[in-house]
Motif scaffolding. Sequence first.
Motif, PDB file in Angstrom:
ATOM      1  N   VAL A 165       0.810  -1.349  -0.334  1.00 22.42           N
ATOM      2  CA  VAL A 165       0.098  -0.119   0.028  1.00 22.42           C
ATOM      3  C   VAL A 165       0.788   1.071  -0.009  1.00 22.42           C
ATOM      4  O   VAL A 165       2.065   1.060   0.492  1.00 22.42           O
ATOM      5  CB  VAL A 165      -0.926   0.009   1.278  1.00 22.42           C
ATOM      6  CG1 VAL A 165      -2.102  -1.243   1.078  1.00 22.42           C
ATOM      7  CG2 VAL A 165      -0.171  -0.048   2.563  1.00 22.42           C
ATOM      8  N   PHE A 166       0.385   2.439  -0.465  1.00 19.48           N
ATOM      9  CA  PHE A 166       1.376   3.490  -0.675  1.00 19.48           C
ATOM     10  C   PHE A 166       0.627   4.739  -0.132  1.00 19.48           C
ATOM     11  O   PHE A 166      -0.773   4.727   0.308  1.00 19.48           O
ATOM     12  CB  PHE A 166       1.170   3.840  -2.277  1.00 19.48           C
ATOM     13  CG  PHE A 166       1.675   2.753  -2.958  1.00 19.48           C
ATOM     14  CD1 PHE A 166       3.313   2.717  -3.246  1.00 19.48           C
ATOM     15  CD2 PHE A 166       1.239   1.835  -3.485  1.00 19.48           C
ATOM     16  CE1 PHE A 166       3.538   1.704  -3.886  1.00 19.48           C
ATOM     17  CE2 PHE A 166       1.712   0.694  -4.243  1.00 19.48           C
ATOM     18  CZ  PHE A 166       2.776   0.631  -4.318  1.00 19.48           C
ATOM     19  N   HIS A 167       1.417   5.701   0.289  1.00 21.57           N
ATOM     20  CA  HIS A 167       0.839   7.182   0.571  1.00 21.57           C
ATOM     21  C   HIS A 167      -0.366   7.466  -0.352  1.00 21.57           C
ATOM     22  O   HIS A 167       0.113   7.690  -1.653  1.00 21.57           O
ATOM     23  CB  HIS A 167       2.097   7.901   0.886  1.00 21.57           C
ATOM     24  CG  HIS A 167       2.877   7.764   1.873  1.00 21.57           C
ATOM     25  ND1 HIS A 167       2.543   7.570   3.404  1.00 21.57           N
ATOM     26  CD2 HIS A 167       4.181   7.479   1.936  1.00 21.57           C
ATOM     27  CE1 HIS A 167       3.392   7.463   4.200  1.00 21.57           C
ATOM     28  NE2 HIS A 167       4.561   7.192   3.395  1.00 21.57           N
ATOM     29  N   GLY A 168      -1.324   7.990   0.317  1.00 20.38           N
ATOM     30  CA  GLY A 168      -2.446   8.228  -0.674  1.00 20.38           C
ATOM     31  C   GLY A 168      -3.528   7.143  -1.004  1.00 20.38           C
ATOM     32  O   GLY A 168      -4.657   7.496  -1.658  1.00 20.38           O
ATOM     33  N   ALA A 169      -3.164   5.951  -1.050  1.00 18.80           N
ATOM     34  CA  ALA A 169      -3.792   5.002  -1.278  1.00 18.80           C
ATOM     35  C   ALA A 169      -3.432   3.725  -0.512  1.00 18.80           C
ATOM     36  O   ALA A 169      -2.790   2.775  -0.921  1.00 18.80           O
ATOM     37  CB  ALA A 169      -3.551   4.317  -2.885  1.00 18.80           C
TER      38      ALA A 169
END
Length: 468
Positions: free
Chosen positions: A416-420
């Motif tokens: 998972v990512f920053h923003g998502a």
Amino acid sequence: MDRLSGLDASFLYLETPSQLMHVCGVIVLDPSTMPEPYTFDRLQAAIDERVHDVPEFTRKIRAVPLGLDHPVWVWDQNFDIERHVHRLAVPSPGGYRELMDLCAHLASLPLDRSRPLWEMWVIEGYRTEEGDERVVVFAKMHHATVDGVSGANLLSHLCSIEPEAPPLVPDPSLRHPRDPGKGELLGRAVAGTATRPLALAKMLKPSAELVTKTIGRARQGTAMAAPFSAPRTSFNGTITGHRSIAIVDLPLGDIREVKQATGATVNDVVLTVAGGALRAYLEERDELPETSLLATVPVSVRDSSKRSSGANKISALFTKLGTDVEDPVERLAMLAERNRHAKEHHNAISADALQDWAEFAAPRTFGLAVRTYANLRLAEKHPVVHNLVISNVPGPPIPLYFVGARIDVLCPLGPVFHGAGLNITVMSNDGKVHVGVIACRESMPDTDALARHFPAELERLKDAVAGR
């Protein structure tokens, strides 16, 4: 010496303590099929026998002096299986909830970069809802080493279609990468840096042409969905290193039944079910946006790529999931049309475009930019790029055996990512579709609240198709 491709190395640069770039897998095993009774020592030794001559399992990264170029792979001469395959017991009472909490904790731990970038946790004491005892393997491998397809291929060293199948014989052409001297690393880095302006110049013209064609497609309504057009949800912000995990199974036969009745693809049906599950989840929390959620869908370009090196041969397309459409059949028809346009648009882009541009990711600058982005919480201050990542990994249609133990569940989990802060990965295997949901725990504490909607949404879609 094997230099990491720019795309492989980018997954190293993207990693921070909160944005972990390994992929995981929950593998539930029935040990009763093993040729010899299960013991951890036997399982660990069998894994060692199957991986110790496979470079992807025995290589580690080595940085280039001054960060002038992407790192290289070198052989870990001190490779020790005991540093990679560990033993745990699921806490009492040993059910699904305890297993998911344990897996979420393990997913939150970074891999040790001084060693080959993978590990397995053998978890004993798990009992299914039917009361059957199972062994669970929670596997982790860094994205710099694998993408979806190459990860599935690596499983072939550990899996077979028969319980007593012997280990694969390693390809003799695959040699352990040697460890170069500092002078050689520095020389190669300087030479590579000198040619980058020429490579950049060659890429500018086709990139400009692509932008022009994309504008034309957008005017005609045949372009894929645009990034930065996603609505904001509770899982679209700055993430932490804590994870929550849920898994659920869907019958592949039901998905194929809907596919055959509507002329859609399996991927269309999967995305439609995911859109319905997300819609139901957000409705329960009074968070449903008026506009559709936007997903990034990784696409393998392994068959069309002209690059021979690199573990990651992927691109991506953007698609709206129809979360603003209540009727599941209408959502499926809309998604099928959008996906067709998105695929046509994606096919017009060079298979190696993402890999080519990733070559210009400077190690120091890229890593600093990622940390600054997180520290300033910029994901909460600009339009949402995308809401989540959804991956569909095809698997074998027949039963598989992991070192002799039959696989009941084979469920991959992406980063998972920053923003998502949400990732959904599905994989088919032996008549089932395993759905893995992983999220930032602070953004989505209860991933089961989303996962439980998948079977209900598939049933709802199937009934709606049959009723028309």
